[in-house]
Design an enzyme around this catalytic site. Structure first.
Site, PDB file in Angstrom:
ATOM      1  CG  ASP A   1     -38.392  -8.324  -4.945  1.00  0.00           C
ATOM      2  OD1 ASP A   1     -39.537  -8.352  -4.478  1.00  0.00           O
ATOM      3  OD2 ASP A   1     -37.806  -8.177  -6.112  1.00  0.00           O
TER       4      ASP A   1
ATOM      5  CG  ASP B   1     -44.394  -8.392  -9.542  1.00  0.00           C
ATOM      6  OD1 ASP B   1     -44.840  -7.835  -8.502  1.00  0.00           O
ATOM      7  OD2 ASP B   1     -43.246  -8.886  -9.929  1.00  0.00           O
TER       8      ASP B   1
ATOM      9  CD1 TRP C   1     -43.439  -6.679  -3.923  1.00  0.00           C
ATOM     10  CD2 TRP C   1     -44.259  -4.691  -4.574  1.00  0.00           C
ATOM     11  NE1 TRP C   1     -43.449  -6.430  -5.148  1.00  0.00           N
ATOM     12  CE2 TRP C   1     -43.709  -5.364  -5.705  1.00  0.00           C
ATOM     13  CE3 TRP C   1     -44.772  -3.327  -4.580  1.00  0.00           C
ATOM     14  CZ2 TRP C   1     -43.847  -4.764  -7.112  1.00  0.00           C
ATOM     15  CZ3 TRP C   1     -45.018  -2.717  -5.789  1.00  0.00           C
ATOM     16  CH2 TRP C   1     -44.500  -3.431  -7.083  1.00  0.00           C
ATOM     17  N   GLY C   2     -46.823  -6.185   0.321  1.00  0.00           N
ATOM     18  CA  GLY C   2     -47.578  -5.874   1.496  1.00  0.00           C
ATOM     19  C   GLY C   2     -47.851  -4.402   1.567  1.00  0.00           C
TER      20      GLY C   2
HETATM   21  C1  GLA Z   1     -40.816  -8.001  -8.358  1.00  0.00           C
HETATM   22  C2  GLA Z   1     -41.106  -9.110  -7.506  1.00  0.00           C
HETATM   23  C3  GLA Z   1     -40.208 -10.260  -7.544  1.00  0.00           C
HETATM   24  C4  GLA Z   1     -39.839 -10.540  -8.895  1.00  0.00           C
HETATM   25  C5  GLA Z   1     -39.692  -9.227  -9.844  1.00  0.00           C
HETATM   26  C6  GLA Z   1     -39.649  -9.593 -11.347  1.00  0.00           C
HETATM   27  O1  GLA Z   1     -39.517  -7.320  -7.700  1.00  0.00           O
HETATM   28  O2  GLA Z   1     -41.485  -8.665  -6.200  1.00  0.00           O
HETATM   29  O3  GLA Z   1     -40.430 -11.573  -6.700  1.00  0.00           O
HETATM   30  O4  GLA Z   1     -40.972 -11.048  -9.451  1.00  0.00           O
HETATM   31  O5  GLA Z   1     -40.514  -8.415  -9.627  1.00  0.00           O
HETATM   32  O6  GLA Z   1     -39.382  -8.692 -12.016  1.00  0.00           O
END
Ligand code: GLA
Length: 529
Positions: free
Chosen positions: A231, A166, A206-207
């Site tokens: 997300d 992440d 996340w792009g």
């Molecule tokens: C981010 C990621 C999610 C998930 C959360 C965990 O938001 O984009 O996919 O892994 O963290 O905290």
């Protein structure tokens, strides 16, 4: 550093269609489950075992799902003085005689015992996303920065097969993602070399910084998938229950849109529009079928976020429909292209799939009114003078088409997901001269095309035992990395899609080997048919 680029000879079959060659096997989008969407950062041995058991017994494993991915929450950010993780022995107890509580290898062994694979999670920065309160406790330092070698080696030693990395910590610290993930790719490669155990590598940035332009190119153990958007589930307001996690239909559609980068998705590298929300409270059965159709046509990772122990029979049937799963898992491993949008919200998507002459086509009405949507065979690159068949992928029913195409009356918000089979229009072959030069030499294909994007079949040989990675640059676009799996003594055929300047301009395709390889070419020969 003076980089020595060696261009190898290529046969480029630059086509507006595909040839009948068998595609060389490349990795296909991963299929599995992840804890995050349903369990947030409250995840332990008990719920992971229940999910694994469900996957192994409800038909999902048979349909191809295999990963059980443990997301954020498996450790709370504390390390021993030697830097190793402090694992809660109550959350991760011994599961078999002889096992020690607080050892993540226990859950991996359990998952493996069911014939499934295990995934784990960390962050590229010092903190993970649990520093932002969502559901569950807030805690810090769940990232791997400062411990890359130690952590990835530990993941491999525990036996994990997959790691999601992440970006919350990296983002907070203003780090450069391409640099940071390159360091991680190297640490993963070192862990793999030490343990002989492969870690599938998922980037979750996340792009924000267009990872599709650099993620497959970072060296080390290259990233396999990269997130292209935020997300898919909205964060939960503190104090609410798991079941309150809201699934938002428009967000799902927007994640699909943001995941489309067909020039970057090929030879085993995939755009990741996020874990699915299919089967979670909030979507109708029809919306679930559309969600599955969108992920399948974009060749997205099928990582289910629902609680597998409570899936309805209809959701399960949607997730495991063999004809639809096969579109996602198509061996060409390409992504859909939007080939028409005659009005706002009316869209025609097409995905090149094997065998020759086949397409998966999605007719999508995103408006609030009924609409007629049509697709022309010529727009799919198919020969309209030859018979073309159309089948509904969900019902398996044959549909009636006209000589030139197919059209359907689509109610508001509705869609049709079709398998179209016909005959390819004749491909155009470009056979550039074999050249071996010491700098960025070029393979020039003077392509004139009516299409803005075209599939390209690359015929090659790679006698090495492992996959070779070469660079491909189209005109002035960002370089992409193409994987050429070993062919031993034969020839290989892989497909990419390239964005073209259309009209009368020639398009330049440059294949080069970025590997210095002690002065030797990274790729010994590229066969020219
Ligand atoms: C981010 C990621 C999610 C998930 C959360 C965990 O938001 O984009 O996919 O892994 O963290 O905290």
């Amino acid at each position: 550093m003076k980089s020595r680029l060696l261009l190898c000879a290529l046969l480029i079959a630059l086509t507006t269609s595909l040839s009948a060659q068998q595609p060389t096997a490349v990795p296909l989008p991963p299929m599995g489950w992840s804890s995050w969407n349903s369990f947030s950062n409250i995840v332990d041995s008990e719920n992971v075992m229940a999910q694994a058991k469900a996957m192994a017994s409800n038909g999902m494993q048979k349909a191809g799902y295999q990963y059980i991915n443990i997301d954020e929450g498996w450790w709370l950010g504390e390390r021993h003085p030697d830097g190793s993780f402090v694992i809660d022995p109550k959350a991760w107890p011994a599961l078999a005689p002889g096992e020690k509580p607080g050892d993540m290898a226990n859950i991996v062994r359990y998952i493996h015992s069911l014939g499934l694979k295990a995934g784990i999670y960390t962050d590229a920065g010092k903190d993970g996303c649990s520093m932002y309160p969502d559901l569950g406790p807030k805690y810090f330092h769940t990232g791997s920065e400062g411990h890359y070698d130690q952590d990835f080696l530990q993941f491999a030693r525990w036996g994990f097969d997959y790691v999601k990395v992440d970006w919350c910590g990296g983002d907070k610290e203003n780090l450069d993602p391409a640099t940071q993930y390159a360091e991680i790719a190297k640490a993963i490669a070192r862990a793999e070399a030490i343990t002989g155990h492969h870690l599938y590598f998922s980037i979750c940035e996340w792009g924000k910084n267009s990872p599709w332009t650099w993620a497959p190119n970072i060296g080390g153990s290259p990233a396999d998938i990269w997130r292209t958007s935020g997300d898919i589930v909205a964060p939960i307001v503190a104090g609410h229950e798991h079941a309150d996690r809201k699934v938002d239909f428009p967000k799902m559609l927007s994640n699909f849109d943001q995941g489309i980068h067909p020039e970057a998705q090929h030879t085993g590298f995939f755009n990741d529009p996020d874990m699915m929300v299919l089967g979670m409270p909030g979507l109708s059965d029809e919306q679930n079928r559309l969600h599955m159709s969108l992920w399948a046509i974009s060749g997205a990772p099928l990582l289910v976020g629902a609680d597998l122990t409570t899936l309805t029979p209809t959701s399960l049937a949607t997730l495991t429909n063999p004809a639809v799963v096969a579109i996602d898992q198509d061996p060409l491993a390409l992504q859909a292209v939007k080939i028409a949008s005659p009005a706002e919200g009316i869209e025609v998507w097409s995905k090149f799939i094997a065998p020759s002459g086949h397409r998966a086509v999605l007719l999508l009405n995103r408006t609030k009114q009924e609409a007629n949507i049509s697709v022309q065979w010529s727009a799919l690159g198919l020969d309209a003078s030859r018979p073309v068949k159309v089948k509904d992928l969900w019902s398996g029913k044959e549909l009636t088409a006209t000589q030139d195409g197919y059209s359907a009356q689509a109610p508001a918000g509705d869609f049709a997901f079709l398998l179209v089979s016909g005959t390819e229009t004749k491909p155009t072959h470009y056979t550039p001269a074999v050249s071996k030069v010491e700098k960025d030499a070029q393979v020039f294909a003077n392509v004139t095309s009516n299409f803005e994007i075209a599939p390209v079949e690359i015929t090659y040989t790679n006698p090495e035992p492992s996959t070779r990675f070469i660079n491909l640059r189209v005109n002035e676009q960002t370089t992409t990395r193409v994987a050429l799996p070993s062919t031993k003594t034969g020839k290989g055929h892989v497909w990419v899609q390239v964005l073209l300047d259309h009209g009368n301009k020639g398009n330049q395709l440059v294949f080069s080997n970025p590997c210095a390889c002690g002065g030797k070419p990274g790729i010994e020969t590229i066969a020219v048919q």
